[in-house]
Write a protein that holds these residues in place. Sequence first.
Motif, PDB file in Angstrom:
ATOM      1  N   GLU A 165       0.854  -1.190   0.000  1.00  0.00           N
ATOM      2  CA  GLU A 165       0.000   0.000   0.000  1.00  0.00           C
ATOM      3  C   GLU A 165       0.890   1.241   0.000  1.00  0.00           C
ATOM      4  OE1 GLU A 165      -3.218   0.527  -0.137  1.00  0.00           O
ATOM      5  OE2 GLU A 165      -4.172  -1.401   0.331  1.00  0.00           O
ATOM      6  N   LEU A 166       0.416   2.273  -0.676  1.00  0.00           N
ATOM      7  CA  LEU A 166       1.123   3.551  -0.719  1.00  0.00           C
ATOM      8  C   LEU A 166       0.180   4.629  -0.206  1.00  0.00           C
ATOM      9  CD1 LEU A 166       3.599   5.250  -1.631  1.00  0.00           C
ATOM     10  CD2 LEU A 166       2.475   5.473  -3.857  1.00  0.00           C
ATOM     11  N   VAL A 167       0.597   5.343   0.828  1.00  0.00           N
ATOM     12  CA  VAL A 167      -0.219   6.399   1.427  1.00  0.00           C
ATOM     13  C   VAL A 167       0.634   7.655   1.577  1.00  0.00           C
ATOM     14  CG1 VAL A 167      -1.605   7.098   3.406  1.00  0.00           C
ATOM     15  CG2 VAL A 167      -1.591   4.707   2.700  1.00  0.00           C
ATOM     16  N   GLU A 168       0.328   8.678   0.783  1.00  0.00           N
ATOM     17  CA  GLU A 168       1.053   9.952   0.875  1.00  0.00           C
ATOM     18  C   GLU A 168       2.571   9.752   0.876  1.00  0.00           C
ATOM     19  OE1 GLU A 168      -0.289  13.147   0.795  1.00  0.00           O
ATOM     20  OE2 GLU A 168      -2.072  12.017   0.222  1.00  0.00           O
ATOM     21  N   GLY A 169       3.030   8.886  -0.010  1.00  0.00           N
ATOM     22  CA  GLY A 169       4.466   8.645  -0.129  1.00  0.00           C
ATOM     23  C   GLY A 169       5.026   7.618   0.826  1.00  0.00           C
ATOM     24  N   LEU A 170       4.228   7.137   1.771  1.00  0.00           N
ATOM     25  CA  LEU A 170       4.672   6.137   2.738  1.00  0.00           C
ATOM     26  C   LEU A 170       4.338   4.750   2.212  1.00  0.00           C
ATOM     27  CD1 LEU A 170       3.310   7.900   5.963  1.00  0.00           C
ATOM     28  CD2 LEU A 170       5.617   8.075   4.994  1.00  0.00           C
ATOM     29  N   VAL A 171       5.342   3.883   2.123  1.00  0.00           N
ATOM     30  CA  VAL A 171       5.164   2.550   1.559  1.00  0.00           C
ATOM     31  C   VAL A 171       5.020   1.529   2.689  1.00  0.00           C
ATOM     32  CG1 VAL A 171       6.137   0.780   0.053  1.00  0.00           C
ATOM     33  CG2 VAL A 171       6.556   3.199  -0.439  1.00  0.00           C
ATOM     34  N   PHE A 172       3.943   0.741   2.624  1.00  0.00           N
ATOM     35  CA  PHE A 172       3.679  -0.299   3.606  1.00  0.00           C
ATOM     36  C   PHE A 172       3.556  -1.645   2.894  1.00  0.00           C
ATOM     37  CE2 PHE A 172       2.062   3.578   5.472  1.00  0.00           C
ATOM     38  CZ  PHE A 172       2.353   3.473   6.826  1.00  0.00           C
ATOM     39  N   VAL A 173       4.001  -2.717   3.566  1.00  0.00           N
ATOM     40  CA  VAL A 173       3.776  -4.070   3.064  1.00  0.00           C
ATOM     41  C   VAL A 173       3.125  -4.906   4.159  1.00  0.00           C
ATOM     42  CG1 VAL A 173       5.709  -3.990   1.437  1.00  0.00           C
ATOM     43  CG2 VAL A 173       6.066  -4.924   3.735  1.00  0.00           C
ATOM     44  N   ASN A 174       2.538  -6.011   3.730  1.00  0.00           N
ATOM     45  CA  ASN A 174       1.907  -6.941   4.661  1.00  0.00           C
ATOM     46  C   ASN A 174       2.276  -8.349   4.240  1.00  0.00           C
ATOM     47  OD1 ASN A 174      -0.386  -8.810   5.564  1.00  0.00           O
ATOM     48  ND2 ASN A 174      -0.814  -6.959   6.737  1.00  0.00           N
ATOM     49  N   LEU A 175       2.745  -9.170   5.182  1.00  0.00           N
ATOM     50  CA  LEU A 175       3.265 -10.502   4.891  1.00  0.00           C
ATOM     51  C   LEU A 175       2.219 -11.599   5.005  1.00  0.00           C
ATOM     52  CD1 LEU A 175       6.681 -10.257   6.809  1.00  0.00           C
ATOM     53  CD2 LEU A 175       6.154  -9.585   4.460  1.00  0.00           C
ATOM     54  N   SER A 176       0.944 -11.244   5.140  1.00  0.00           N
ATOM     55  CA  SER A 176      -0.107 -12.251   5.242  1.00  0.00           C
ATOM     56  C   SER A 176      -0.146 -13.104   3.974  1.00  0.00           C
ATOM     57  CB  SER A 176      -1.479 -11.595   5.433  1.00  0.00           C
ATOM     58  OG  SER A 176      -1.517 -10.813   6.594  1.00  0.00           O
ATOM     59  N   GLU A 177      -0.296 -14.417   4.141  1.00  0.00           N
ATOM     60  CA  GLU A 177      -0.421 -15.297   2.985  1.00  0.00           C
ATOM     61  C   GLU A 177      -1.779 -15.116   2.316  1.00  0.00           C
ATOM     62  OE1 GLU A 177       0.604 -19.364   3.492  1.00  0.00           O
ATOM     63  OE2 GLU A 177       2.349 -18.933   4.741  1.00  0.00           O
ATOM     64  N   GLU A 178      -2.791 -14.845   3.106  1.00  0.00           N
ATOM     65  CA  GLU A 178      -4.131 -14.654   2.564  1.00  0.00           C
ATOM     66  C   GLU A 178      -4.449 -13.167   2.576  1.00  0.00           C
ATOM     67  OE1 GLU A 178      -6.866 -17.566   3.534  1.00  0.00           O
ATOM     68  OE2 GLU A 178      -5.302 -19.071   3.377  1.00  0.00           O
ATOM     69  N   ALA A 179      -5.710 -12.818   2.466  1.00  0.00           N
ATOM     70  CA  ALA A 179      -6.097 -11.413   2.442  1.00  0.00           C
ATOM     71  C   ALA A 179      -5.698 -10.735   3.748  1.00  0.00           C
ATOM     72  CB  ALA A 179      -7.598 -11.290   2.227  1.00  0.00           C
ATOM     73  N   PRO A 180      -4.956  -9.635   3.677  1.00  0.00           N
ATOM     74  CA  PRO A 180      -4.531  -8.933   4.895  1.00  0.00           C
ATOM     75  C   PRO A 180      -5.672  -8.103   5.469  1.00  0.00           C
ATOM     76  CG  PRO A 180      -3.800  -7.710   2.994  1.00  0.00           C
ATOM     77  CD  PRO A 180      -4.474  -8.959   2.465  1.00  0.00           C
ATOM     78  N   PRO A 181      -5.518  -7.610   6.696  1.00  0.00           N
ATOM     79  CA  PRO A 181      -6.518  -6.691   7.236  1.00  0.00           C
ATOM     80  C   PRO A 181      -6.680  -5.485   6.312  1.00  0.00           C
ATOM     81  CG  PRO A 181      -4.905  -7.290   8.919  1.00  0.00           C
ATOM     82  CD  PRO A 181      -4.394  -7.824   7.622  1.00  0.00           C
ATOM     83  N   SER A 182      -7.901  -5.035   6.131  1.00  0.00           N
ATOM     84  CA  SER A 182      -8.157  -3.905   5.244  1.00  0.00           C
ATOM     85  C   SER A 182      -7.397  -2.669   5.710  1.00  0.00           C
ATOM     86  CB  SER A 182      -9.646  -3.603   5.186  1.00  0.00           C
ATOM     87  OG  SER A 182      -9.881  -2.411   4.456  1.00  0.00           O
ATOM     88  N   PHE A 183      -6.761  -2.014   4.762  1.00  0.00           N
ATOM     89  CA  PHE A 183      -6.019  -0.788   5.045  1.00  0.00           C
ATOM     90  C   PHE A 183      -6.820   0.446   4.659  1.00  0.00           C
ATOM     91  CE2 PHE A 183      -2.372   2.154   4.673  1.00  0.00           C
ATOM     92  CZ  PHE A 183      -1.679   1.819   5.817  1.00  0.00           C
ATOM     93  N   SER A 184      -8.031   0.240   4.145  1.00  0.00           N
ATOM     94  CA  SER A 184      -8.764   1.348   3.532  1.00  0.00           C
ATOM     95  C   SER A 184      -9.107   2.448   4.527  1.00  0.00           C
ATOM     96  CB  SER A 184     -10.027   0.830   2.847  1.00  0.00           C
ATOM     97  OG  SER A 184     -10.869   0.172   3.785  1.00  0.00           O
ATOM     98  N   ALA A 185      -9.620   2.097   5.710  1.00  0.00           N
ATOM     99  CA  ALA A 185     -10.014   3.123   6.680  1.00  0.00           C
ATOM    100  C   ALA A 185      -8.796   3.877   7.194  1.00  0.00           C
ATOM    101  CB  ALA A 185     -10.781   2.493   7.833  1.00  0.00           C
ATOM    102  N   ALA A 186      -7.743   3.135   7.565  1.00  0.00           N
ATOM    103  CA  ALA A 186      -6.519   3.781   8.038  1.00  0.00           C
ATOM    104  C   ALA A 186      -5.911   4.638   6.935  1.00  0.00           C
ATOM    105  CB  ALA A 186      -5.522   2.737   8.526  1.00  0.00           C
ATOM    106  N   GLY A 187      -5.883   4.097   5.715  1.00  0.00           N
ATOM    107  CA  GLY A 187      -5.314   4.844   4.603  1.00  0.00           C
ATOM    108  C   GLY A 187      -6.059   6.135   4.333  1.00  0.00           C
ATOM    109  N   ALA A 188      -7.397   6.091   4.388  1.00  0.00           N
ATOM    110  CA  ALA A 188      -8.203   7.292   4.148  1.00  0.00           C
ATOM    111  C   ALA A 188      -7.936   8.351   5.214  1.00  0.00           C
ATOM    112  CB  ALA A 188      -9.681   6.928   4.115  1.00  0.00           C
ATOM    113  N   ALA A 189      -7.871   7.919   6.479  1.00  0.00           N
ATOM    114  CA  ALA A 189      -7.606   8.866   7.566  1.00  0.00           C
ATOM    115  C   ALA A 189      -6.221   9.476   7.437  1.00  0.00           C
ATOM    116  CB  ALA A 189      -7.757   8.154   8.916  1.00  0.00           C
TER     117      ALA A 189
END
Length: 417
Positions: free
Chosen positions: A152-176
Amino acid sequence: MLDAKHLHRFDSPTDKGIDALILRQREGCPLDQPFHTDASIFERDVERIGLRQWLFVDHASRISDPGDYLTFEAFGESIIVLRTERGEINAFYNVCRHRGSRICLEEQGRVSKLTCPYHAWSWNLEGELTRARLMAEDFDGTKHGLHRCHVELVEGLVFVNLSEEAPPSFSAAGAAYREFLHPHGLADTKVAHVEDYPTQANWKLVLENFLECYHCPGAHPEFTAGNSQVWLWGYATEGKLREFDEFQSDWMQRCESLGHKSGSASERSRSNSILNYGIGRQGIHPGYETMSEGGRPVAPLMGEFTEYDGGETVGMISPFFAISACNDYAVAIRFLPRDAHNTDVRLTWLVRGDAVEGEDYDPEAVKWMWHVTLEQDTKLAEDNMRGVVSRRYEPGQYATVEGDTDNFVRWYLAQIS
């Protein structure tokens, strides 16, 4: 340094033993010793928390052109984070699909393709296999693309998630985070300085310390002198609480008169959500324009700011990422557990993208406040760890101003249960 001979000896608990320790943990108290010292509990921490969390990698300016890449190490994995020809950011496990060798061996670089140095298998920047010499006729290269990592990319900040399956949604945190960080123009900043603070302490001790300011008046003289939050969470006397409320009210009025962002957004659950976050703006300290020595400006104004409002945007995506953004610089803080007794802490300072080092800013001045604070925090956490491994360690009880730390422990126990 913590040597094995200094560690309290006990048999490593089984899964049932860990569950029993969780049930035995007293509410409102720091964690019992095994949670900070035992390797099997650390492995559970990794499986049930570390591999599921969104982890901050770096600022996107470090991989600005196609083929630019970074390697990111976390929880025994190596991830390649790179810029594609289309300008997007991809993340792949740094594992050859032939015999598993590491592909990128440097921390940072630029490539036109990804080539394993062992047998020269190659992939394009989309992770598709493009070359594998001398394979059998029935070899299907389309089934040997690189394993993707969630990014995920948020305002220039790059995040990764190592989950094998679907990771926790980043949408709410990303929007805030976009809402509160966009005025700072973080997407158009650059890295001014990076510093590592390797800490010989369990990651939960490091986080507990970071989450409370009960210790600030005695342990952080520089931070205390320039941050009104200490009045609220460090002193908490009737007079200091009144001063805090009056100052923040005055700051809010100034902020609103300038048309600047204020308020906060959060999703904080003691136990139900793997992804807790919070972000908001607050006044720094009377007379302080930024978080620096004496509160003086240390870099050009960023983003949409045309004058200083004396405010700070602070946020945290629990438990491994925090950010502080003033009008003229920001600092991203990353915590990464290495093993039961060591935590890697990295701070990345950001300034406006066109700022010139030595002319517009001095990295030493930009980093001063958080650098001196983190050096002090590193020693505090290491001294804490030295006491926790004692045979005589017995958890006490949290103070009334340590609510965030208490909530973190509750959340932690729920995640590993």
